[in-house]
Design a protein around this motif. Structure first.
Motif, PDB file in Angstrom:
ATOM      1  N   GLY A 127      35.982  -9.373-103.760  1.00  0.00           N
ATOM      2  CA  GLY A 127      36.992  -9.122-104.086  1.00  0.00           C
ATOM      3  C   GLY A 127      38.422  -8.990-103.625  1.00  0.00           C
ATOM      4  O   GLY A 127      39.926  -8.109-103.975  1.00  0.00           O
ATOM      5  N   ARG A 128      38.295  -9.973-102.795  1.00  0.00           N
ATOM      6  CA  ARG A 128      39.932  -9.819-101.210  1.00  0.00           C
ATOM      7  C   ARG A 128      40.909 -10.567-101.716  1.00  0.00           C
ATOM      8  O   ARG A 128      40.063 -12.573-102.135  1.00  0.00           O
ATOM      9  CB  ARG A 128      39.022  -9.665 -99.581  1.00  0.00           C
ATOM     10  CG  ARG A 128      39.887 -10.451 -98.666  1.00  0.00           C
ATOM     11  CD  ARG A 128      39.556 -10.961 -98.123  1.00  0.00           C
ATOM     12  NE  ARG A 128      40.566 -11.640 -97.663  1.00  0.00           N
ATOM     13  CZ  ARG A 128      40.165 -12.962 -97.512  1.00  0.00           C
ATOM     14  NH1 ARG A 128      38.207 -12.946 -97.096  1.00  0.00           N
ATOM     15  NH2 ARG A 128      40.440 -13.953 -96.949  1.00  0.00           N
ATOM     16  N   GLU A 129      42.000 -11.074-101.950  1.00  0.00           N
ATOM     17  CA  GLU A 129      42.479 -11.420-102.590  1.00  0.00           C
ATOM     18  C   GLU A 129      43.517 -13.134-101.445  1.00  0.00           C
ATOM     19  O   GLU A 129      43.633 -12.301 -99.909  1.00  0.00           O
ATOM     20  CB  GLU A 129      44.149 -10.416-103.184  1.00  0.00           C
ATOM     21  CG  GLU A 129      45.084 -11.717-103.085  1.00  0.00           C
ATOM     22  CD  GLU A 129      46.583 -10.688-103.949  1.00  0.00           C
ATOM     23  OE1 GLU A 129      47.771 -10.822-103.324  1.00  0.00           O
ATOM     24  OE2 GLU A 129      46.572  -9.961-104.228  1.00  0.00           O
ATOM     25  N   LEU A 130      42.781 -13.734-101.975  1.00  0.00           N
ATOM     26  CA  LEU A 130      43.612 -15.116-100.956  1.00  0.00           C
ATOM     27  C   LEU A 130      44.692 -15.182-101.250  1.00  0.00           C
ATOM     28  O   LEU A 130      45.031 -15.805-100.087  1.00  0.00           O
ATOM     29  CB  LEU A 130      42.185 -15.582-101.669  1.00  0.00           C
ATOM     30  CG  LEU A 130      41.196 -15.980-101.224  1.00  0.00           C
ATOM     31  CD1 LEU A 130      39.924 -16.592-101.556  1.00  0.00           C
ATOM     32  CD2 LEU A 130      40.500 -15.381 -99.332  1.00  0.00           C
ATOM     33  N   ALA A 131      45.079 -15.641-102.436  1.00  0.00           N
ATOM     34  CA  ALA A 131      46.495 -16.268-102.398  1.00  0.00           C
ATOM     35  C   ALA A 131      47.064 -15.102-103.962  1.00  0.00           C
ATOM     36  O   ALA A 131      46.203 -15.411-104.525  1.00  0.00           O
ATOM     37  CB  ALA A 131      46.512 -17.540-102.388  1.00  0.00           C
ATOM     38  N   ARG A 132      48.085 -15.331-103.517  1.00  0.00           N
ATOM     39  CA  ARG A 132      48.874 -15.047-104.879  1.00  0.00           C
ATOM     40  C   ARG A 132      50.581 -16.128-104.703  1.00  0.00           C
ATOM     41  O   ARG A 132      50.911 -15.913-104.315  1.00  0.00           O
ATOM     42  CB  ARG A 132      49.744 -13.676-104.567  1.00  0.00           C
ATOM     43  CG  ARG A 132      49.785 -12.431-106.419  1.00  0.00           C
ATOM     44  CD  ARG A 132      51.022 -11.957-105.808  1.00  0.00           C
ATOM     45  NE  ARG A 132      49.425 -10.846-105.889  1.00  0.00           N
ATOM     46  CZ  ARG A 132      49.484  -9.881-107.266  1.00  0.00           C
ATOM     47  NH1 ARG A 132      49.913  -9.834-107.891  1.00  0.00           N
ATOM     48  NH2 ARG A 132      48.026  -9.323-106.475  1.00  0.00           N
ATOM     49  N   TYR A 133      50.464 -16.629-106.471  1.00  0.00           N
ATOM     50  CA  TYR A 133      51.282 -17.598-106.807  1.00  0.00           C
ATOM     51  C   TYR A 133      52.285 -17.476-108.579  1.00  0.00           C
ATOM     52  O   TYR A 133      51.734 -17.287-109.445  1.00  0.00           O
ATOM     53  CB  TYR A 133      50.589 -18.853-107.307  1.00  0.00           C
ATOM     54  CG  TYR A 133      50.264 -19.172-105.932  1.00  0.00           C
ATOM     55  CD1 TYR A 133      50.993 -19.803-104.891  1.00  0.00           C
ATOM     56  CD2 TYR A 133      48.464 -18.943-105.998  1.00  0.00           C
ATOM     57  CE1 TYR A 133      49.466 -19.854-103.886  1.00  0.00           C
ATOM     58  CE2 TYR A 133      48.009 -19.632-105.169  1.00  0.00           C
ATOM     59  CZ  TYR A 133      48.221 -19.996-103.639  1.00  0.00           C
ATOM     60  OH  TYR A 133      47.843 -20.519-102.173  1.00  0.00           O
ATOM     61  N   PRO A 134      53.380 -15.804-108.223  1.00  0.00           N
ATOM     62  CA  PRO A 134      53.605 -16.128-108.830  1.00  0.00           C
ATOM     63  C   PRO A 134      54.929 -17.923-109.901  1.00  0.00           C
ATOM     64  O   PRO A 134      55.097 -18.315-109.193  1.00  0.00           O
ATOM     65  CB  PRO A 134      55.268 -15.372-108.844  1.00  0.00           C
ATOM     66  CG  PRO A 134      55.314 -15.479-107.023  1.00  0.00           C
ATOM     67  CD  PRO A 134      54.652 -16.098-106.693  1.00  0.00           C
ATOM     68  N   VAL A 135      54.139 -17.780-111.290  1.00  0.00           N
ATOM     69  CA  VAL A 135      54.565 -19.280-111.309  1.00  0.00           C
ATOM     70  C   VAL A 135      55.947 -18.779-112.644  1.00  0.00           C
ATOM     71  O   VAL A 135      55.363 -17.833-113.865  1.00  0.00           O
ATOM     72  CB  VAL A 135      54.144 -19.962-112.376  1.00  0.00           C
ATOM     73  CG1 VAL A 135      54.158 -21.315-113.029  1.00  0.00           C
ATOM     74  CG2 VAL A 135      53.202 -20.249-110.973  1.00  0.00           C
ATOM     75  N   MET A 136      57.139 -19.888-112.514  1.00  0.00           N
ATOM     76  CA  MET A 136      57.541 -19.680-113.730  1.00  0.00           C
ATOM     77  C   MET A 136      58.385 -21.178-114.520  1.00  0.00           C
ATOM     78  O   MET A 136      58.543 -21.903-113.538  1.00  0.00           O
ATOM     79  CB  MET A 136      58.897 -18.702-113.668  1.00  0.00           C
ATOM     80  CG  MET A 136      60.402 -18.912-115.279  1.00  0.00           C
ATOM     81  SD  MET A 136      62.052 -18.873-114.696  1.00  0.00           S
ATOM     82  CE  MET A 136      61.549 -16.890-114.985  1.00  0.00           C
TER      83      MET A 136
END
Length: 157
Positions: free
Chosen positions: A110-119
């Motif tokens: 459950g560890r967050e590895l990466a986060r990418y906001p996309v528009m």
């Protein structure tokens, strides 16, 4: 005169080199599952559109899945969709169509590895003739494909 032109050309090249932006990509991580959540879009009163976008985005991202034993999960949340008024030639509001999402790569445990906001931003004219009855569906299809492409690029694929 030649020296001045050489200096100005060199200065312009240096400025352009400094203005280039690089897309940050992650090192490839095996993805075992893909989850698409269109709940935030449905909560904004676009439940029918949200229900249609979910399987479309899942299909577009399906090629990212691998059969690795210890693999991450890709959670994509679609947060917004805007189709500008369009009646051929140019949009009535001089705006673009947009699809907003956020891709989160979650590892084992459950560890967050990466986060990418996309528009994804596209001209409404990109999808063809405005007078055809399926123009809005084609605009949404193009936005979903574009959004998936940006997610793939962010993931380094």
């Amino acid at each position: 005169m030649l020296a001045r032109r050489t200096i100005l050309t060199g200065l312009a090249a240096a400025l352009l080199a400094g203005c280039q932006t690089a897309v940050q990509t992650a090192s490839p991580v095996a993805i075992g599952a893909i989850r698409v959540d269109t709940g935030p879009l449905a909560a904004k009163g676009k439940s029918a559109t949200a229900a249609a976008i979910r399987p479309m985005l899942e299909r577009e991202l399906a090629s990212l899945r691998s059969a690795a034993r210890h693999s991450a999960t890709l959670h994509v949340t679609v947060t917004g969709l805007y189709l500008t008024s369009y009646a051929g030639g140019q949009s009535a509001t001089l705006g673009n169509d947009t699809l907003e999402s956020e891709a989160v790569l979650v590892g084992t445990g459950g560890r967050e590895l990466a986060r990418y906001p996309v528009m994804s931003i596209m001209a409404p004219s990109f999808s063809g003739a405005w007078y055809l009855p399926d123009i809005n569906q084609r605009r949404i299809d193009a936005l979903v494909a574009n959004n998936a492409q940006w997610i793939r690029q962010a993931l380094g694929r």
